[in-house]
Design a protein around this motif. Structure first.
Motif, short mmCIF file in Angstrom:
data_model
loop_
_atom_site.label_atom_id
_atom_site.label_comp_id
_atom_site.label_asym_id
_atom_site.label_seq_id
_atom_site.Cartn_x
_atom_site.Cartn_y
_atom_site.Cartn_z
N MET A 144 0.83 -1.21 0.00
CA MET A 144 0.00 0.00 0.00
C MET A 144 0.86 1.25 0.00
O MET A 144 0.55 2.22 -0.69
N ILE A 145 1.95 1.24 0.75
CA ILE A 145 2.86 2.39 0.75
C ILE A 145 3.40 2.62 -0.66
O ILE A 145 3.45 3.74 -1.14
N GLY A 146 3.79 1.54 -1.33
CA GLY A 146 4.28 1.66 -2.70
C GLY A 146 3.24 2.22 -3.65
O GLY A 146 3.57 2.97 -4.58
N GLN A 147 1.97 1.89 -3.41
CA GLN A 147 0.88 2.40 -4.24
C GLN A 147 0.44 3.80 -3.80
O GLN A 147 -0.20 4.52 -4.57
N GLY A 148 0.76 4.16 -2.56
CA GLY A 148 0.35 5.46 -2.03
C GLY A 148 -1.11 5.53 -1.65
O GLY A 148 -1.66 6.62 -1.49
N GLU A 149 -1.75 4.36 -1.52
CA GLU A 149 -3.16 4.36 -1.15
C GLU A 149 -3.55 3.07 -0.43
O GLU A 149 -2.88 2.05 -0.57
N MET A 150 -4.64 3.18 0.28
CA MET A 150 -5.16 2.04 1.02
C MET A 150 -5.92 1.14 0.05
O MET A 150 -6.60 1.62 -0.84
N SER A 151 -5.78 -0.18 0.23
CA SER A 151 -6.49 -1.11 -0.65
C SER A 151 -6.54 -2.50 -0.04
O SER A 151 -5.82 -2.80 0.91
N HIS A 152 -7.39 -3.32 -0.63
CA HIS A 152 -7.41 -4.74 -0.31
C HIS A 152 -6.88 -5.53 -1.51
O HIS A 152 -7.19 -6.72 -1.66
N ASP A 153 -6.07 -4.90 -2.34
CA ASP A 153 -5.51 -5.56 -3.52
C ASP A 153 -4.88 -6.89 -3.13
O ASP A 153 -4.22 -6.99 -2.09
N ASN A 154 -5.06 -7.89 -3.95
CA ASN A 154 -4.45 -9.21 -3.80
C ASN A 154 -4.92 -9.95 -2.55
O ASN A 154 -4.26 -10.89 -2.10
N PHE A 155 -6.07 -9.54 -1.98
CA PHE A 155 -6.55 -10.19 -0.77
C PHE A 155 -6.81 -11.68 -0.98
O PHE A 155 -6.47 -12.50 -0.13
N THR A 156 -7.40 -12.05 -2.10
CA THR A 156 -7.71 -13.46 -2.34
C THR A 156 -6.45 -14.31 -2.30
O THR A 156 -6.44 -15.38 -1.67
N ASP A 157 -5.39 -13.85 -2.92
CA ASP A 157 -4.12 -14.59 -2.89
C ASP A 157 -3.55 -14.65 -1.47
O ASP A 157 -3.08 -15.68 -1.02
N ARG A 158 -3.61 -13.51 -0.77
CA ARG A 158 -3.09 -13.44 0.60
C ARG A 158 -3.88 -14.40 1.50
O ARG A 158 -3.29 -15.17 2.26
N ALA A 159 -5.19 -14.38 1.38
CA ALA A 159 -6.04 -15.24 2.20
C ALA A 159 -5.78 -16.71 1.90
O ALA A 159 -5.72 -17.54 2.82
N SER A 160 -5.59 -17.04 0.64
CA SER A 160 -5.31 -18.42 0.25
C SER A 160 -4.00 -18.91 0.86
O SER A 160 -3.91 -20.03 1.37
N LYS A 161 -3.00 -18.07 0.83
CA LYS A 161 -1.69 -18.45 1.38
C LYS A 161 -1.74 -18.56 2.90
O LYS A 161 -1.11 -19.44 3.48
N ILE A 162 -2.49 -17.68 3.53
CA ILE A 162 -2.67 -17.77 4.98
C ILE A 162 -3.40 -19.07 5.32
O ILE A 162 -3.03 -19.78 6.26
N VAL A 188 2.77 0.27 9.70
CA VAL A 188 4.02 0.74 9.09
C VAL A 188 3.82 2.19 8.64
O VAL A 188 2.77 2.53 8.12
N SER A 189 4.84 2.99 8.83
CA SER A 189 4.75 4.38 8.35
C SER A 189 5.59 4.55 7.10
O SER A 189 6.63 3.90 6.94
N ASP A 190 5.11 5.42 6.22
CA ASP A 190 5.88 5.73 5.02
C ASP A 190 6.92 6.80 5.36
O ASP A 190 7.04 7.22 6.52
N ARG A 191 7.65 7.25 4.38
CA ARG A 191 8.73 8.23 4.62
C ARG A 191 8.22 9.57 5.15
O ARG A 191 8.95 10.30 5.79
#
Length: 175
Positions: free
Chosen positions: A92-110, A159-162
Protein backbone atom coordinates in the motif's frame (compact mmCIF):
# COMPACT_ATOMS: atom_id res chain seq x y z
CA UNK A 1 15.30 5.90 14.61
CA UNK A 2 13.09 3.60 16.64
CA UNK A 3 13.77 -0.07 17.22
CA UNK A 4 10.59 -0.93 15.30
CA UNK A 5 11.70 1.08 12.27
CA UNK A 6 15.06 -0.72 12.38
CA UNK A 7 13.23 -4.06 12.55
CA UNK A 8 11.02 -3.06 9.61
CA UNK A 9 14.08 -2.14 7.53
CA UNK A 10 15.84 -5.39 8.50
CA UNK A 11 12.79 -7.44 7.49
CA UNK A 12 12.42 -5.47 4.25
CA UNK A 13 16.11 -6.01 3.43
CA UNK A 14 15.80 -9.74 4.14
CA UNK A 15 12.84 -9.90 1.76
CA UNK A 16 14.76 -8.05 -0.94
CA UNK A 17 17.68 -10.48 -0.65
CA UNK A 18 15.29 -13.44 -0.81
CA UNK A 19 13.42 -12.01 -3.79
CA UNK A 20 16.62 -11.22 -5.70
CA UNK A 21 17.99 -14.71 -5.03
CA UNK A 22 14.74 -16.33 -6.05
CA UNK A 23 14.39 -14.18 -9.18
CA UNK A 24 17.92 -15.03 -10.26
CA UNK A 25 17.46 -18.75 -9.82
CA UNK A 26 14.00 -20.02 -10.67
CA UNK A 27 11.32 -17.50 -11.51
CA UNK A 28 9.02 -17.63 -14.45
CA UNK A 29 8.52 -14.54 -16.61
CA UNK A 30 4.94 -14.20 -15.38
CA UNK A 31 5.74 -14.18 -11.63
CA UNK A 32 5.29 -10.92 -9.76
CA UNK A 33 7.49 -9.68 -6.95
CA UNK A 34 4.57 -10.04 -4.54
CA UNK A 35 3.99 -13.68 -5.51
CA UNK A 36 7.69 -14.37 -5.05
CA UNK A 37 7.69 -12.67 -1.68
CA UNK A 38 4.83 -14.78 -0.38
CA UNK A 39 6.43 -17.96 -1.67
CA UNK A 40 9.64 -17.05 0.11
CA UNK A 41 8.14 -15.92 3.44
CA UNK A 42 7.22 -19.48 4.34
CA UNK A 43 10.93 -20.33 4.55
CA UNK A 44 12.22 -17.28 6.45
CA UNK A 45 12.41 -18.71 9.97
CA UNK A 46 13.22 -15.43 11.72
CA UNK A 47 9.83 -14.03 10.67
CA UNK A 48 7.93 -16.65 12.65
CA UNK A 49 8.18 -14.45 15.73
CA UNK A 50 7.98 -10.70 15.42
CA UNK A 51 8.09 -8.33 18.36
CA UNK A 52 5.08 -6.07 18.12
CA UNK A 53 5.70 -2.34 18.26
CA UNK A 54 4.01 -0.43 21.07
CA UNK A 55 1.49 0.88 18.53
CA UNK A 56 0.72 -2.62 17.21
CA UNK A 57 0.44 -4.10 20.69
CA UNK A 58 -1.91 -1.30 21.75
CA UNK A 59 -4.20 -1.93 18.77
CA UNK A 60 -4.15 -5.69 19.36
CA UNK A 61 -5.16 -5.14 22.99
CA UNK A 62 -7.85 -2.58 22.11
CA UNK A 63 -9.43 -4.97 19.59
CA UNK A 64 -9.44 -7.74 22.19
CA UNK A 65 -10.77 -5.42 24.88
CA UNK A 66 -13.63 -4.48 22.56
CA UNK A 67 -14.36 -8.15 21.81
CA UNK A 68 -14.40 -8.98 25.53
CA UNK A 69 -16.69 -6.03 26.25
CA UNK A 70 -19.35 -7.60 24.02
CA UNK A 71 -18.85 -11.14 25.32
CA UNK A 72 -16.52 -12.51 22.63
CA UNK A 73 -13.31 -14.47 23.13
CA UNK A 74 -9.98 -12.72 22.76
CA UNK A 75 -8.14 -13.31 19.50
CA UNK A 76 -4.87 -15.23 19.65
CA UNK A 77 -2.01 -13.30 18.10
CA UNK A 78 -0.37 -15.26 15.28
CA UNK A 79 3.17 -14.01 14.63
CA UNK A 80 3.72 -16.60 11.91
CA UNK A 81 1.38 -14.68 9.59
CA UNK A 82 2.78 -11.23 10.42
CA UNK A 83 4.69 -11.13 7.13
CA UNK A 84 1.41 -11.07 5.18
CA UNK A 85 0.15 -7.99 7.02
CA UNK A 86 3.54 -6.28 6.91
CA UNK A 87 4.01 -6.89 3.21
CA UNK A 88 0.52 -5.65 2.42
CA UNK A 89 1.35 -2.41 4.24
CA UNK A 90 4.54 -2.14 2.19
CA UNK A 91 2.48 -2.74 -0.97
CA UNK A 92 0.00 0.00 0.00
CA UNK A 93 2.86 2.39 0.75
CA UNK A 94 4.28 1.66 -2.70
CA UNK A 95 0.88 2.40 -4.24
CA UNK A 96 0.35 5.46 -2.03
CA UNK A 97 -3.16 4.36 -1.15
CA UNK A 98 -5.16 2.04 1.02
CA UNK A 99 -6.49 -1.11 -0.65
CA UNK A 100 -7.41 -4.74 -0.31
CA UNK A 101 -5.51 -5.56 -3.52
CA UNK A 102 -4.45 -9.21 -3.80
CA UNK A 103 -6.55 -10.19 -0.77
CA UNK A 104 -7.71 -13.46 -2.34
CA UNK A 105 -4.12 -14.59 -2.89
CA UNK A 106 -3.09 -13.44 0.60
CA UNK A 107 -6.04 -15.24 2.20
CA UNK A 108 -5.31 -18.42 0.25
CA UNK A 109 -1.69 -18.45 1.38
CA UNK A 110 -2.67 -17.77 4.98
CA UNK A 111 -5.16 -20.62 4.78
CA UNK A 112 -2.51 -22.95 3.37
CA UNK A 113 -0.04 -21.96 6.08
CA UNK A 114 -2.42 -22.09 9.04
CA UNK A 115 -5.26 -24.40 7.93
CA UNK A 116 -7.60 -21.44 8.36
CA UNK A 117 -11.08 -21.96 6.99
CA UNK A 118 -12.01 -18.27 6.87
CA UNK A 119 -9.84 -15.14 6.51
CA UNK A 120 -10.75 -11.44 6.59
CA UNK A 121 -8.81 -8.20 6.84
CA UNK A 122 -9.15 -4.58 7.85
CA UNK A 123 -6.95 -1.86 6.43
CA UNK A 124 -6.58 1.79 7.31
CA UNK A 125 -4.37 4.73 6.41
CA UNK A 126 -3.33 8.08 7.86
CA UNK A 127 -4.39 7.56 11.47
CA UNK A 128 -1.63 8.80 13.76
CA UNK A 129 -3.12 6.95 16.70
CA UNK A 130 -4.25 3.32 16.83
CA UNK A 131 -7.31 4.37 18.84
CA UNK A 132 -8.51 6.49 15.90
CA UNK A 133 -8.01 3.63 13.44
CA UNK A 134 -10.00 1.30 15.70
CA UNK A 135 -12.82 3.83 16.07
CA UNK A 136 -12.98 4.24 12.28
CA UNK A 137 -13.18 0.45 11.88
CA UNK A 138 -15.89 0.18 14.52
CA UNK A 139 -17.86 2.93 12.74
CA UNK A 140 -17.83 0.90 9.52
CA UNK A 141 -20.20 -2.08 9.45
CA UNK A 142 -17.92 -4.32 7.39
CA UNK A 143 -14.82 -3.58 9.46
CA UNK A 144 -16.74 -3.92 12.72
CA UNK A 145 -18.09 -7.29 11.51
CA UNK A 146 -14.49 -8.47 11.07
CA UNK A 147 -13.48 -7.29 14.53
CA UNK A 148 -16.57 -8.87 16.08
CA UNK A 149 -16.57 -11.92 13.81
CA UNK A 150 -16.22 -15.61 14.55
CA UNK A 151 -12.43 -15.59 14.39
CA UNK A 152 -9.86 -17.21 16.64
CA UNK A 153 -6.58 -15.62 15.48
CA UNK A 154 -5.24 -12.31 14.26
CA UNK A 155 -2.09 -10.65 13.08
CA UNK A 156 -1.51 -7.00 12.44
CA UNK A 157 1.09 -4.59 11.19
CA UNK A 158 1.39 -0.83 11.34
CA UNK A 159 4.02 0.74 9.09
CA UNK A 160 4.75 4.38 8.35
CA UNK A 161 5.88 5.73 5.02
CA UNK A 162 8.73 8.23 4.62
CA UNK A 163 6.38 11.14 5.33
CA UNK A 164 5.22 9.57 8.59
CA UNK A 165 1.78 8.44 7.34
CA UNK A 166 0.68 5.21 8.99
CA UNK A 167 -0.73 2.20 7.13
CA UNK A 168 -2.59 -0.50 9.04
CA UNK A 169 -3.39 -4.09 8.08
CA UNK A 170 -5.11 -6.43 10.50
CA UNK A 171 -5.86 -9.97 9.36
CA UNK A 172 -8.41 -12.20 11.10
CA UNK A 173 -8.79 -15.95 10.68
CA UNK A 174 -10.16 -19.06 12.29
CA UNK A 175 -8.98 -22.65 12.16
Amino acid sequence: MTDHMNLQRTIRNAYIVCIVALMASCTSPSSTDEELLFEETNTVAELEYVQLSDKEEALYNMVNDHRESIGLDRLIYDGETYAFAFEHNEYMIGQGEMSHDNFTDRASKISDQTSANFVAENVAKDFEYSEAALQAWLSSEGHRNNIEGDFTHTTLSIVSDREGNFYYTQIFFRN
